[in-house]
Design a protein around this motif. Structure first.
Motif, PDB file in Angstrom:
ATOM      1  N   ASP A 123       5.366   1.405   7.053  1.00  0.00           N
ATOM      2  CA  ASP A 123       6.234   0.206   7.637  1.00  0.00           C
ATOM      3  C   ASP A 123       7.638   0.453   6.996  1.00  0.00           C
ATOM      4  OD1 ASP A 123       4.169  -1.358   8.941  1.00  0.00           O
ATOM      5  OD2 ASP A 123       3.531  -1.677   6.745  1.00  0.00           O
ATOM      6  N   ILE A 124       7.589   0.930   5.803  1.00  0.00           N
ATOM      7  CA  ILE A 124       8.845   1.053   4.957  1.00  0.00           C
ATOM      8  C   ILE A 124       8.768   2.693   4.535  1.00  0.00           C
ATOM      9  CG2 ILE A 124      10.355   0.794   3.111  1.00  0.00           C
ATOM     10  CD1 ILE A 124       8.913  -2.154   3.216  1.00  0.00           C
TER      11      ILE A 124
ATOM     12  N   GLU B 110       8.754   1.904  -6.977  1.00  0.00           N
ATOM     13  CA  GLU B 110       9.859   1.106  -7.090  1.00  0.00           C
ATOM     14  C   GLU B 110      10.441  -0.070  -6.068  1.00  0.00           C
ATOM     15  OE1 GLU B 110      14.934   1.774  -8.308  1.00  0.00           O
ATOM     16  OE2 GLU B 110      13.285   3.527  -7.865  1.00  0.00           O
ATOM     17  N   GLU B 111      10.091   0.485  -4.754  1.00  0.00           N
ATOM     18  CA  GLU B 111      10.332  -0.265  -3.661  1.00  0.00           C
ATOM     19  C   GLU B 111       9.449  -1.425  -3.438  1.00  0.00           C
ATOM     20  OE1 GLU B 111      12.171  -1.576  -0.098  1.00  0.00           O
ATOM     21  OE2 GLU B 111      13.037  -0.061  -1.417  1.00  0.00           O
ATOM     22  N   ALA B 112       8.119  -1.097  -3.863  1.00  0.00           N
ATOM     23  CA  ALA B 112       7.187  -2.118  -3.839  1.00  0.00           C
ATOM     24  C   ALA B 112       7.465  -3.253  -4.910  1.00  0.00           C
ATOM     25  CB  ALA B 112       5.748  -1.503  -4.021  1.00  0.00           C
ATOM     26  N   LEU B 113       7.765  -2.804  -6.127  1.00  0.00           N
ATOM     27  CA  LEU B 113       8.240  -3.813  -7.235  1.00  0.00           C
ATOM     28  C   LEU B 113       9.362  -4.476  -6.882  1.00  0.00           C
ATOM     29  CD1 LEU B 113       7.846  -1.475 -10.131  1.00  0.00           C
ATOM     30  CD2 LEU B 113       6.117  -3.517  -9.737  1.00  0.00           C
TER      31      LEU B 113
ATOM     32  N   TYR C  85       0.734  -1.230  -0.192  1.00  0.00           N
ATOM     33  CA  TYR C  85      -0.017   0.108   0.052  1.00  0.00           C
ATOM     34  C   TYR C  85       0.735   1.208  -0.048  1.00  0.00           C
ATOM     35  CZ  TYR C  85      -3.989   3.045   1.146  1.00  0.00           C
ATOM     36  OH  TYR C  85      -4.923   4.037   1.257  1.00  0.00           O
ATOM     37  N   LEU C  86       0.831   1.895  -1.007  1.00  0.00           N
ATOM     38  CA  LEU C  86       1.875   3.211  -1.191  1.00  0.00           C
ATOM     39  C   LEU C  86       1.057   4.561  -0.621  1.00  0.00           C
ATOM     40  CD1 LEU C  86       3.064   2.578  -4.902  1.00  0.00           C
ATOM     41  CD2 LEU C  86       3.719   1.372  -2.662  1.00  0.00           C
TER      42      LEU C  86
ATOM     43  N   ILE D 223       1.767  -4.234   3.374  1.00  0.00           N
ATOM     44  CA  ILE D 223       3.082  -3.418   3.798  1.00  0.00           C
ATOM     45  C   ILE D 223       2.861  -2.058   3.233  1.00  0.00           C
ATOM     46  CG2 ILE D 223       5.597  -3.144   3.525  1.00  0.00           C
ATOM     47  CD1 ILE D 223       5.572  -6.366   3.252  1.00  0.00           C
ATOM     48  N   GLN D 224       2.910  -0.973   4.177  1.00  0.00           N
ATOM     49  CA  GLN D 224       2.683   0.439   3.731  1.00  0.00           C
ATOM     50  C   GLN D 224       3.907   0.833   3.575  1.00  0.00           C
ATOM     51  OE1 GLN D 224       0.647   2.785   6.748  1.00  0.00           O
ATOM     52  NE2 GLN D 224       1.327   4.786   5.750  1.00  0.00           N
TER      53      GLN D 224
END
Length: 375
Positions: free
Chosen positions: A356-357, A366-369, A284-285, A308-309
């Motif tokens: 969370d991150i 990019e972080e989620a990918l 979740y962005l 994960i946010q």
């Protein structure tokens, strides 16, 4: 060698998809830079004279009605009384006598109220800017019924992007949760047709809020058993004054016990028949512009540990409510209740929900990918 080429091809396809999304985001951000006009600026683009003439009770009458609404209907009754006392005292002293423009009055009233007690939702705007009705936190689209030729609400496509961004990675991006039936249906269809995804990215970095209908279309695909998401509370006196709570007719909201003087409601998820996404990773962005109902979703994911946010701390706009006319062509977004964590009883007003991150919003996708194994 063949295996290496296959891996390289997969990575190239993922980078291409990521580049496409980034390109779309740049266009979107440029468009939002234009859309970020003040209410006064938007009014100037429309017919200011028509707005000024749309006075039902006069400007003084609008202030008096606003005081009455806040005294009986604000989420915190004691604070509502303080708001009302301030408004009546300033009105009696001629504090608003020099303001002849409804838009300017709305801005002044909003500033005065937030000087007494800050509320990220409480504001007074031209009626035509409010959009459609219904229980929600922030209205982000659709013209008000009978808005005429005056200033119009910003019209946005609330579901901006939906599709595969990499092998096994599905992606949804919302600018708002408008509750539009077509958007809700598109959301449900997307979840059904992407039920084989290994990872799901829900992008609400620039989602200003709305209602819970789109969420209710998503949750049945993500939870394998009935699950409590969040709870909502309203003062009994406020619910009585407005004739109930905003969620009385929602099939995924039910009554729960609440402290004395309060009414409790619980938002919950019920699993659907499609089980493919029950084990999928969910990302979740968020950003500092993720607000209101989009924060409701953030808390639901945080409480259930289902996603994960990634990104920034959210805006900190908790209180739900709706727009109510006060006359003179103005409406107030009247906060009537709050959403809380069922375990702690705390809300996020003024503080937001910490990711969370933590990464810059521009890097969140990019972080989620990367965490989905696509980069």
């Amino acid at each position: 060698m063949v295996a290496w080429l296959a891996l390289y091809s997969r990575r190239a396809n993922c980078i291409s998809a990521y580049s496409y999304i980034c390109s779309r985001e740049r266009v979107t951000m440029e468009r939002r830079a234009f859309l970020g006009l003040s209410a006064a600026a938007i009014a100037a683009l429309g017919s200011g004279a028509a707005l000024a003439q749309a006075t039902d009770t006069g400007l003084a009458g609008a202030v008096a009605k606003l005081a009455d609404l806040l005294e009986t209907g604000y989420v915190y009754p004691d604070t509502g009384k303080k708001y009302a006392a301030m408004l009546r005292q300033k009105l009696a002293a001629g504090g608003y006598a020099a303001v002849s423009d409804p838009v300017a009055l709305g801005q002044q009233l909003s500033a005065d109220l937030n000087a007494v007690s800050s509320d990220r939702h409480l504001r007074i705007v031209p009626e035509a800017m409010a959009g459609g009705g219904g229980p929600r936190r922030v209205v982000v689209g659709g013209p008000a019924p009978g808005a005429g030729s005056g200033p119009q609400p910003i019209r946005r496509v609330s579901l901006e992007d939906a599709g595969w961004v990499a092998k096994g990675v599905a992606y949804l991006r919302y600018t708002g949760f408008t509750g539009d039936p077509a958007t809700v249906a598109a959301t449900a269809d997307f979840m059904k047709t992407h039920a084989t995804a290994k990872s799901l990215i829900i992008d609400c970095r620039y989602n200003g809020g709305g209602g819970i209908d789109e969420m209710n279309a998503i949750f049945p695909y993500l939870f394998a058993k009935e699950t409590v998401l969040v709870q909502m509370q309203m003062a009994q006196s406020v619910a009585k004054a407005r004739g109930g709570t905003p969620f009385d007719d929602d099939k995924f909201v039910r009554d729960v016990p609440a402290p004395v003087g309060l009414i409790g409601r619980e938002h919950y998820a019920v699993p659907g028949t499609e089980t493919g996404l029950f084990g999928a990773k969910v990302f979740y962005l968020t950003s500092g512009r993720t607000a209101s109902a989009a924060e409701h979703l953030a808390l639901a994911f945080r409480h259930t540990r289902r996603a994960i946010q990634i990104g920034e701390t959210t805006a900190g706009a908790n209180h739900f409510g709706d727009f109510v006319p006060i006359g003179a062509g103005l409406v107030v977004f009247l906060p009537v209740g709050r959403t809380i964590d069922p375990d702690t009883g705390k809300d996020w007003e003024g503080t937001g929900i910490v990711p969370d991150i933590a990464v810059a919003p521009a890097l969140a996708l990019e972080e989620a990918l990367r965490r989905a194994g696509a980069l």
